[in-house]
Scaffold this motif. Structure first.
Motif, PDB file in Angstrom:
ATOM      1  N   LEU A   1       0.829  -1.203   0.000  1.00  0.00           N
ATOM      2  CA  LEU A   1       0.000   0.000   0.000  1.00  0.00           C
ATOM      3  C   LEU A   1       0.864   1.254   0.000  1.00  0.00           C
ATOM      4  CD1 LEU A   1      -2.801   1.259   0.044  1.00  0.00           C
ATOM      5  CD2 LEU A   1      -2.758   1.070   2.533  1.00  0.00           C
ATOM      6  N   ARG A   2       1.883   1.276   0.838  1.00  0.00           N
ATOM      7  CA  ARG A   2       2.792   2.436   0.874  1.00  0.00           C
ATOM      8  C   ARG A   2       3.478   2.648  -0.474  1.00  0.00           C
ATOM      9  NH1 ARG A   2       3.662   0.641   6.139  1.00  0.00           N
ATOM     10  NH2 ARG A   2       5.485  -0.590   5.584  1.00  0.00           N
TER      11      ARG A   2
ATOM     12  N   LYS B   1       2.466   1.525  -3.458  1.00  0.00           N
ATOM     13  CA  LYS B   1       1.467   1.868  -4.471  1.00  0.00           C
ATOM     14  C   LYS B   1       1.081   3.337  -4.386  1.00  0.00           C
ATOM     15  CE  LYS B   1      -3.112   0.530  -6.148  1.00  0.00           C
ATOM     16  NZ  LYS B   1      -2.888   0.456  -7.552  1.00  0.00           N
ATOM     17  N   GLU B   2       0.863   3.827  -3.176  1.00  0.00           N
ATOM     18  CA  GLU B   2       0.480   5.225  -2.994  1.00  0.00           C
ATOM     19  C   GLU B   2       1.631   6.174  -3.330  1.00  0.00           C
ATOM     20  OE1 GLU B   2      -0.944   5.245   1.025  1.00  0.00           O
ATOM     21  OE2 GLU B   2      -2.956   4.606   0.434  1.00  0.00           O
ATOM     22  N   ALA B   3       2.835   5.817  -2.943  1.00  0.00           N
ATOM     23  CA  ALA B   3       3.996   6.676  -3.207  1.00  0.00           C
ATOM     24  C   ALA B   3       4.283   6.779  -4.700  1.00  0.00           C
ATOM     25  CB  ALA B   3       5.222   6.159  -2.470  1.00  0.00           C
TER      26      ALA B   3
ATOM     27  N   GLU C   1       2.011   6.138  -7.124  1.00  0.00           N
ATOM     28  CA  GLU C   1       0.786   6.405  -7.878  1.00  0.00           C
ATOM     29  C   GLU C   1       0.569   5.374  -8.988  1.00  0.00           C
ATOM     30  OE1 GLU C   1       0.612  10.512  -9.080  1.00  0.00           O
ATOM     31  OE2 GLU C   1       1.008  11.214  -7.047  1.00  0.00           O
TER      32      GLU C   1
ATOM     33  N   THR D   1      -1.258   2.472 -11.093  1.00  0.00           N
ATOM     34  CA  THR D   1      -2.649   2.227 -11.446  1.00  0.00           C
ATOM     35  C   THR D   1      -2.998   0.738 -11.460  1.00  0.00           C
ATOM     36  OG1 THR D   1      -2.105   2.277 -13.806  1.00  0.00           O
ATOM     37  CG2 THR D   1      -2.812   4.346 -12.788  1.00  0.00           C
TER      38      THR D   1
ATOM     39  N   SER E   1      -2.820  -3.186  -9.631  1.00  0.00           N
ATOM     40  CA  SER E   1      -2.962  -3.699  -8.267  1.00  0.00           C
ATOM     41  C   SER E   1      -1.714  -4.414  -7.784  1.00  0.00           C
ATOM     42  CB  SER E   1      -4.140  -4.672  -8.197  1.00  0.00           C
ATOM     43  OG  SER E   1      -5.334  -4.008  -8.512  1.00  0.00           O
TER      44      SER E   1
END
Length: 104
Positions: free
Chosen positions: A35-36, A38-40, A42, A44, A46
């Motif tokens: 999650l960290r 993926k968010e850092a 950006e 698209t 999974s």
């Protein structure tokens, strides 16, 4: 997971848009680490956590206590139809996409 390879994949994701497939990044990393990242970044696509190596072993991508870098194609029935170990799949994105399209 190698963040540099994932960035290359994301930056060239348009090359895979004509393929009717879902794209996932899978590793033994925890869901919170995914999650960290993926968010850092950006991203698209999974990220999936496979700490028990269920999918990783099925795809023959286990490398002792981690997974190999590379990619696999799994059909709609969950069968692995192709796996390719390549530490630089993102850096070699054109070749990677060509192999995926040939195998898909």
């Amino acid at each position: 997971m190698c963040q540099a390879q994932l960035v290359e994949l994301q930056e060239n994701f348009h090359l895979l848009e004509d393929i009717d497939a879902d794209i996932y990044a899978i590793s033994v990393d925890s869901a919170s680490n995914h999650l960290r990242l993926k968010e850092a970044g950006e991203f698209t696509f999974s990220f999936l956590s496979d700490p028990e190596f269920v999918v990783i072993e099925e795809a023959d991508m286990r490398n002792e206590s981690v997974s190999h870098r590379g990619f696999s194609i799994i059909d709609g029935n969950g069968e692995v139809v192709y796996s390719h170990i390549n530490d630089f799949f993102g850096d070699q994105i054109e070749e990677t996409v060509e192999i995926i399209k040939e195998q898909f």
